[in-house]
Design an enzyme around this catalytic site. Structure first.
Site, PDB file in Angstrom:
ATOM      1  N   ARG A 111       0.840  -1.217   0.000  1.00 26.68           N
ATOM      2  CA  ARG A 111       0.000   0.000   0.000  1.00 26.68           C
ATOM      3  C   ARG A 111       0.867   1.255   0.000  1.00 26.68           C
ATOM      4  O   ARG A 111       0.507   2.296  -0.517  1.00 26.68           O
ATOM      5  CB  ARG A 111      -0.962  -0.027   1.204  1.00 26.68           C
ATOM      6  CG  ARG A 111      -1.901   1.152   1.265  1.00 26.68           C
ATOM      7  CD  ARG A 111      -3.106   0.956   2.179  1.00 26.68           C
ATOM      8  NE  ARG A 111      -2.896   0.122   3.334  1.00 26.68           N
ATOM      9  CZ  ARG A 111      -2.215   0.476   4.421  1.00 26.68           C
ATOM     10  NH1 ARG A 111      -1.696   1.682   4.526  1.00 26.68           N
ATOM     11  NH2 ARG A 111      -2.062  -0.358   5.421  1.00 26.68           N
TER      12      ARG A 111
ATOM     13  N   ASP B 175      -7.552  19.638 -13.843  1.00 26.60           N
ATOM     14  CA  ASP B 175      -7.798  18.313 -14.417  1.00 26.60           C
ATOM     15  C   ASP B 175      -7.346  18.360 -15.874  1.00 26.60           C
ATOM     16  O   ASP B 175      -7.941  19.050 -16.700  1.00 26.60           O
ATOM     17  CB  ASP B 175      -9.292  17.978 -14.302  1.00 26.60           C
ATOM     18  CG  ASP B 175      -9.622  16.574 -14.806  1.00 26.60           C
ATOM     19  OD1 ASP B 175      -8.929  16.094 -15.726  1.00 26.60           O
ATOM     20  OD2 ASP B 175     -10.582  15.966 -14.295  1.00 26.60           O
TER      21      ASP B 175
HETATM   22  C1  LIG Z   1     -12.270  14.879 -17.136  1.00 27.02           C
HETATM   23  C2  LIG Z   1     -12.475  13.722 -16.203  1.00 27.02           C
HETATM   24  N1  LIG Z   1     -11.923  13.767 -14.989  1.00 27.02           N
HETATM   25  C3  LIG Z   1     -12.082  12.751 -14.109  1.00 27.02           C
HETATM   26  C4  LIG Z   1     -12.823  11.628 -14.420  1.00 27.02           C
HETATM   27  C5  LIG Z   1     -12.985  10.530 -13.411  1.00 27.02           C
HETATM   28  O1  LIG Z   1     -12.152   9.460 -13.739  1.00 27.02           O
HETATM   29  P1  LIG Z   1     -12.375   7.948 -13.279  1.00 27.02           P
HETATM   30  O2  LIG Z   1     -13.564   7.431 -14.045  1.00 27.02           O
HETATM   31  O3  LIG Z   1     -11.091   7.275 -13.614  1.00 27.02           O
HETATM   32  O4  LIG Z   1     -12.655   7.968 -11.817  1.00 27.02           O
HETATM   33  C6  LIG Z   1     -13.410  11.535 -15.687  1.00 27.02           C
HETATM   34  C7  LIG Z   1     -14.203  10.342 -16.049  1.00 27.02           C
HETATM   35  O5  LIG Z   1     -14.854  10.286 -17.063  1.00 27.02           O
HETATM   36  C8  LIG Z   1     -13.234  12.616 -16.602  1.00 27.02           C
HETATM   37  O6  LIG Z   1     -13.799  12.591 -17.821  1.00 27.02           O
END
Ligand SMILES: Cc1ncc(COP(=O)(O)O)c(C=O)c1O
Length: 377
Positions: free
Chosen positions: A51, A175
């Site tokens: 972990r 993101d």
């Molecule tokens: C832009 C974006 N960020 C985060 C996520 C979340 O990712 P995960 O499905 O791997 O949890 C997604 C999922 O579609 C996404 O499109």
């Protein structure tokens, strides 16, 4: 490995050494959950318990840190587990400023879980820098950016919003799932933390789930995110880390091809009479095009959405008629996907009912255009 190597070279070589004992060029998968101590009780090889860290996870984390140009990356079991780690930096009484448009799962985390912990979640239209400035008027602990954003591919001006956030005393998190470091490097715009759903382009083959938080240079932030990783335990299995590191070798190759095809498809769709509107930042008519052209030097990404004339039923019919595009959610794989976005987001979705979102794969552009041409006929 670090610059001057180009990104495509880093994809192949960053944190990827031949195995010291066997000479194997492909990295072995280390499934061991525990690692042996020395006679004096130490752990000279750096690993203790699965972990806390494994060789395959270390390789994945170092590779992603190198690709984004950060000092370190921390891997999680999914993209949402990675964003959840970022919210742990916030406490009761803090404020986070977030976009109205973004991945619906991230926005649900913010509005349902982060708010319940006493954090003020303040939304703004991030296409409009003045609206972000207004939302930051009383200061904030964090600004969360997603650009290009789900599902309308809206663009946030990274440099402008980072500088506003910084002046308000906030950490800036971005993101970068849709763009990947191939197209856009948020750390060049003073962002502190980059977050990825590795389930998308990093995995690239629709067969592995993961998430990463990348830290630009703040050692204290890194320590807090790592501590959450180890104590929350939302970690990746060695095989998943291995799959992701393996796929990252072709990230730049895949993305460049996918971006070029996406632009071709966007141009085709924009000229089609059955299409009401195309949302793709590579098109000059996209409201965020100029900003995207400046901050996405590697390409405009391979996600695009379009509105079908005739509303929801017409959009569902187009999706139903596609043969090559698979009708499925998610994105970033080698195969092209088409989805009716509002119905996956649920009854509260504000996404236009005639909207189809497509993820462009690595098929030949002319076959994808022929498929959409038939579906729209
Ligand atoms: C832009 C974006 N960020 C985060 C996520 C979340 O990712 P995960 O499905 O791997 O949890 C997604 C999922 O579609 C996404 O499109």
């Amino acid at each position: 490995m670090s610059p001057p190597f180009a990104l495509g070279t880093l994809c192949v070589h960053a944190a990827r050494e031949s195995d010291a004992t066997t000479g194997a060029v492909a990295e072995p998968i280390h499934l061991s959950t525990t690692f042996e101590r020395d006679a004096d009780g130490g752990y000279p090889r750096g690993y203790r318990y699965i972990r806390e860290g494994t060789p395959n996870r270390a390789a994945l984390e170092s590779c992603v840190a190198a690709l984004e140009g950060g000092t370190a990356a921390v891997a999680f079991g999914s993209g949402l587990a990675a964003s959840m780690a970022v919210w742990q930096l916030l406490g009761a009484g803090d404020r986070v400023v977030v976009p109205i448009e973004g991945y619906h799962g991230t926005l649900r985390q913010l509005h349902e879980y982060v708010r319940a912990r006493g954090v003020e979640v303040r939304s703004a239209d991030f296409r409009n820098t003045a609206a972000v400035a207004a939302a930051l008027r009383d200061g904030a602990r964090m600004v969360w950016i997603e650009t290009p954003a789900n599902p309308l591919l809206s663009i946030t001006d990274l440099a402008a919003v980072s500088s506003l956030g910084r002046r308000a005393g906030a950490w800036i998190a971005c993101d970068n799932t849709f763009a990947t470091p191939v197209c856009q490097r948020p750390f060049d715009h003073a962002v502190d933390l980059v977050v990825h759903s590795a389930t998308k382009y990093f995995g690239g083959h629709s067969d592995v789930m993961g998430g990463l938080v990348v830290i630009r240079d703040d050692a204290a932030l890194l320590e807090r995110i790592r501590q959450w990783q180890v104590l929350a335990g939302a970690v990746l299995a060695p095989f998943d880390c291995w799959l992701l590191r393996r796929s990252l070798a072709t990230l730049a190759l895949r993305l460049r091809a996918q971006c070029a095809t996406a632009l071709e498809l966007a141009l085709f769709l924009a000229a089609h009479p059955a299409v009401e509107r195309v949302y793709y930042p590579g098109l000059p008519e996209h409201p965020g095009h100029a900003v995207a052209a400046a901050q996405m030097p590697g390409g405009f990404g391979a996600m695009l959405s379009f509105g079908v004339r005739g509303g929801r039923e017409a959009a569902l019919t187009v999706a139903a008629r596609a043969r090559l595009f698979r009708r499925a959610t998610s994105l970033g794989g080698i195969e092209s996907l088409i989805e009716h976005r509002a119905s996956i987001e649920g009854p509260d979705s504000k996404t236009p009912q005639n909207l189809l979102r497509v993820s462009i794969g690595i098929e030949e552009p002319r076959d994808l255009i022929a498929d959409l041409s038939l579906a729209l006929a």
